[in-house]
Each structure stands twice: as structure tokens, then as C-alpha cells.
Design a protein around this motif. Sequence first.
Motif, PDB file in Angstrom:
ATOM      1  N   LYS A  72      31.793 -22.862  48.701  1.00 52.27           N
ATOM      2  CA  LYS A  72      31.071 -24.057  49.167  1.00 52.27           C
ATOM      3  C   LYS A  72      29.695 -24.132  48.518  1.00 52.27           C
ATOM      4  O   LYS A  72      29.022 -23.110  48.352  1.00 52.27           O
ATOM      5  CB  LYS A  72      30.917 -24.016  50.690  1.00 52.27           C
ATOM      6  CG  LYS A  72      32.240 -24.200  51.402  1.00 52.27           C
ATOM      7  CD  LYS A  72      32.076 -24.839  52.763  1.00 52.27           C
ATOM      8  CE  LYS A  72      33.382 -25.508  53.167  1.00 52.27           C
ATOM      9  NZ  LYS A  72      33.563 -25.638  54.583  1.00 52.27           N
ATOM     10  N   GLU A  73      29.290 -25.367  48.188  1.00 53.33           N
ATOM     11  CA  GLU A  73      27.977 -25.565  47.570  1.00 53.33           C
ATOM     12  C   GLU A  73      26.868 -25.122  48.525  1.00 53.33           C
ATOM     13  O   GLU A  73      26.937 -25.368  49.727  1.00 53.33           O
ATOM     14  CB  GLU A  73      27.779 -27.056  47.217  1.00 53.33           C
ATOM     15  CG  GLU A  73      28.761 -27.592  46.185  1.00 53.33           C
ATOM     16  CD  GLU A  73      28.779 -26.790  44.892  1.00 53.33           C
ATOM     17  OE1 GLU A  73      27.697 -26.361  44.445  1.00 53.33           O
ATOM     18  OE2 GLU A  73      29.877 -26.578  44.339  1.00 53.33           O
ATOM     19  N   ASN A  74      25.866 -24.459  47.968  1.00 58.48           N
ATOM     20  CA  ASN A  74      24.651 -24.116  48.722  1.00 58.48           C
ATOM     21  C   ASN A  74      24.918 -23.177  49.900  1.00 58.48           C
ATOM     22  O   ASN A  74      24.133 -23.123  50.850  1.00 58.48           O
ATOM     23  CB  ASN A  74      23.956 -25.386  49.219  1.00 58.48           C
ATOM     24  CG  ASN A  74      22.481 -25.363  48.897  1.00 58.48           C
ATOM     25  OD1 ASN A  74      22.093 -24.869  47.841  1.00 58.48           O
ATOM     26  ND2 ASN A  74      21.662 -25.862  49.788  1.00 58.48           N
ATOM     27  N   ILE A  75      26.008 -22.424  49.846  1.00 57.54           N
ATOM     28  CA  ILE A  75      26.460 -21.667  51.016  1.00 57.54           C
ATOM     29  C   ILE A  75      25.424 -20.661  51.523  1.00 57.54           C
ATOM     30  O   ILE A  75      25.183 -20.552  52.721  1.00 57.54           O
ATOM     31  CB  ILE A  75      27.830 -20.968  50.750  1.00 57.54           C
ATOM     32  CG1 ILE A  75      28.362 -20.302  52.026  1.00 57.54           C
ATOM     33  CG2 ILE A  75      27.743 -19.968  49.596  1.00 57.54           C
ATOM     34  CD1 ILE A  75      28.696 -21.224  53.135  1.00 57.54           C
ATOM     35  N   LEU A  76      24.788 -19.925  50.608  1.00 60.77           N
ATOM     36  CA  LEU A  76      23.851 -18.885  51.061  1.00 60.77           C
ATOM     37  C   LEU A  76      22.640 -19.496  51.767  1.00 60.77           C
ATOM     38  O   LEU A  76      22.214 -19.013  52.824  1.00 60.77           O
ATOM     39  CB  LEU A  76      23.388 -18.033  49.866  1.00 60.77           C
ATOM     40  CG  LEU A  76      24.443 -17.080  49.286  1.00 60.77           C
ATOM     41  CD1 LEU A  76      23.954 -16.471  47.979  1.00 60.77           C
ATOM     42  CD2 LEU A  76      24.785 -15.980  50.284  1.00 60.77           C
ATOM     43  N   LEU A  77      22.100 -20.561  51.202  1.00 62.97           N
ATOM     44  CA  LEU A  77      20.935 -21.199  51.834  1.00 62.97           C
ATOM     45  C   LEU A  77      21.334 -21.867  53.144  1.00 62.97           C
ATOM     46  O   LEU A  77      20.596 -21.815  54.134  1.00 62.97           O
ATOM     47  CB  LEU A  77      20.306 -22.214  50.879  1.00 62.97           C
ATOM     48  CG  LEU A  77      19.846 -21.632  49.518  1.00 62.97           C
ATOM     49  CD1 LEU A  77      19.178 -22.716  48.688  1.00 62.97           C
ATOM     50  CD2 LEU A  77      18.919 -20.448  49.704  1.00 62.97           C
ATOM     51  N   ASP A  78      22.526 -22.463  53.165  1.00 57.29           N
ATOM     52  CA  ASP A  78      22.992 -23.116  54.403  1.00 57.29           C
ATOM     53  C   ASP A  78      23.222 -22.111  55.532  1.00 57.29           C
ATOM     54  O   ASP A  78      23.016 -22.426  56.705  1.00 57.29           O
ATOM     55  CB  ASP A  78      24.277 -23.916  54.142  1.00 57.29           C
ATOM     56  CG  ASP A  78      24.006 -25.248  53.448  1.00 57.29           C
ATOM     57  OD1 ASP A  78      22.813 -25.589  53.301  1.00 57.29           O
ATOM     58  OD2 ASP A  78      24.975 -25.927  53.058  1.00 57.29           O
ATOM     59  N   ILE A  79      23.667 -20.898  55.186  1.00 57.11           N
ATOM     60  CA  ILE A  79      23.862 -19.863  56.217  1.00 57.11           C
ATOM     61  C   ILE A  79      22.540 -19.613  56.938  1.00 57.11           C
ATOM     62  O   ILE A  79      22.481 -19.598  58.165  1.00 57.11           O
ATOM     63  CB  ILE A  79      24.386 -18.549  55.588  1.00 57.11           C
ATOM     64  CG1 ILE A  79      25.880 -18.669  55.265  1.00 57.11           C
ATOM     65  CG2 ILE A  79      24.149 -17.350  56.516  1.00 57.11           C
ATOM     66  CD1 ILE A  79      26.435 -17.509  54.451  1.00 57.11           C
TER      67      ILE A  79
END
Length: 361
Positions: free
Chosen positions: A238-245
Motif C-alpha cells: 500500500k502507498e505511504n504505508i509506513l507513514l500512515d501506520i
Amino acid sequence: MLQKPKILVIKIGSNVLTKDGGHPDRERMDALVTQIATLKSEGIKVLLVSSGAVAFGRGEITLSEKTDPILKKQIWASNGQIELINTYKGLFKKHDITISQILVTKEDFRDRKHYLNMRNCLLGLISQGIVPVINENDTVAITELMFTDNDELASLTAAMVNADSMVLLTNVDGIFDGNPSLPESKLIHLIGNKLPDLGEVISPVKSSFGRGGMLTKTSMAKKAAELGIQVWIANGKKENILLDIFNQKAPSTYFEPNPRKHSPKKWLAHGDQYFKGEVVINEGASIALTSNKISSLLPVGIISVKGDFSKGDIIRITDEKGAKIGLGKAEYPSPLVQEKIGQKNQKPFIHYDYLYLFQNG
């Protein structure tokens, strides 16, 4: 309660780094490296456990189906690790971040002195702003000494460096209460530290390229959470997954951490596959160790000793009925403890500070 990470271990699985046909997904790697650079700019120290060497090698070298499976893996890993690390080096360099390569086997975690040496190296690297890229040394690892998969390696690494956070990136959103491909299966958003075993509800589906499945991920995530490490399992595609977490926007499974454990106990907590010997203890010693009172294991409580081990090795402790009590660090080598079995007024064979009990840690 979500805490902002100080030391974060990120594990990226094979299925995240490869396209459907098995070829490396460099665009995905680039996106994840960019996100790691953002996390680092916020003061978070990052260690990266990355699969992908075998997948990179598979794309380079075609081997006969008759080739021994272990040899195949060794050849692909040996070749693919070069391309994997060079790809990471180039991607991180765009963000002025230096990386290092660490290749390990299970044997590296068995000896306390070796373990501490590796720990000091990793802590030294992250203190200098360097991102260690860690992978199993598939070229030399033999079957009985292989990690279950890189989830296990990530969990061991997180415990080793006293990380407070770990993210396991796979190709699904987290832990589901059934097969993730079925529409009726629901994502489990939170696994609290008091929840019972989830083996009954977790889908045993494995990925195409990785060795482990969701049961392994859950087991390793729960063990890390028990040691005081907060853990997320999320979809690395998924795009941007680490920041979204960390902005609490991503669908994921969050494992709530217990209070943090003393560092040697973190080493021992993962030692059930690395122990060098075993002692059987009597009922009195068993009661003493499992009571609320702080107790070390003395030779007077030992009935028998199995294995050939040195001072500092991990030892498994069992009772007379064969039940596993815990793990500890040997204060004597096996010949000396054999001599002292049942003797009073001896120094502890396993000191409480180096004792991990399965019942209550």
C-alpha cells in the motif's frame, strides 16, 4: 496506547519486494526507502530486516528443477544479495543516508558473547545515523539452523537492540479471522496483551516466496509484544504505508505491548530454539522458580543434565514430568554442573537476572 518510536525495526517480506512474476519491484523499494528517510528525519533510529535476496537471484539465474532445493536457495541468495544491497544503497543514497549490510544465522544468537558483540555493532551503526540492512545468510545456513523466516529474525533483532517498535510488512493488511481472500474474513485491528492464543482463528496461508505464514507472524509479534515492543503487521504494497501506520491511518493489526523486560531476559525469551543443553529440576526447585519470590536455580535443585555446553550458553529448564519451565544462562560448563548436582551451598547455576520463565517471563 501508541508511542512514537525511538528505535524501530522494519521487516519487509519477499512478497512486498517482488512483482507477481517474481521479478524485483524496485518502485516499491524506492517508495519504502523514501518513507524510511522521512521517519529518520523525525529522529527515529531505523533497522531494516529485508527479504528479497532469493527473489533477486531467481530473476538472474535459471536452475534445473532437479537441482537440490537447498542448493538452489544458496545459489540464488548468494547472487541476489549483491543486487538487493546495491539497490538499497542507491535508493538510500538519494536521501543522503548510508547503509550497512549485516548477514546472520541462528548460531549468531546462541552465544551470549557473540550476541552482545553483534548488538554493540548494530547500536553503533544506528548511533551514527547508518541504517543496517539485515538478512539471513542463506548461503551458509543449513536447514536446522534456518530462521523460520525473517519475521523471526526481525523479532530477535528488535529484542537485541532494545527497540520499542517493530513493523512487519507483508502482502495483506494484517491478521484476519479467516482466509484474507474471503470477503467474510475480518481484519483484527488490535491484539491486546491479555488475549488468548489466536491459532484457531488465524488463516494458515503462506506467501508464494516467503517461508512463513500468518501463524509465524502472529507468534513472533506476540513474543515481541510480551517483551514490551509494540508491533504492527501491515500491507507493504500500500502507498505511504509506513507513514500512515504512525499517523494511525493504515489498516493494520496492532499488538499492544506488555511492560518492558530486562535486556538479558529479551535474549533468553527467543532461546527455545537455540539452547545448548538442558537441566531437569526437582519439585522444590520448580516451586521456587515459579513462585512470586525472586529465585535463582541452585545445583541442589538439579536432578540431571543433558548436553555439552559452556559457561554463558542458553540452557532449557524442565521439571521431572518433562514440562518446560524456562530458559537461562549457564554459570558453569556442563562437566562442572554434573559434579555439583544436588549439592548445597553452591553459587547459582542460573542467576535470576539471566532466567526467563515461560509461565510469566
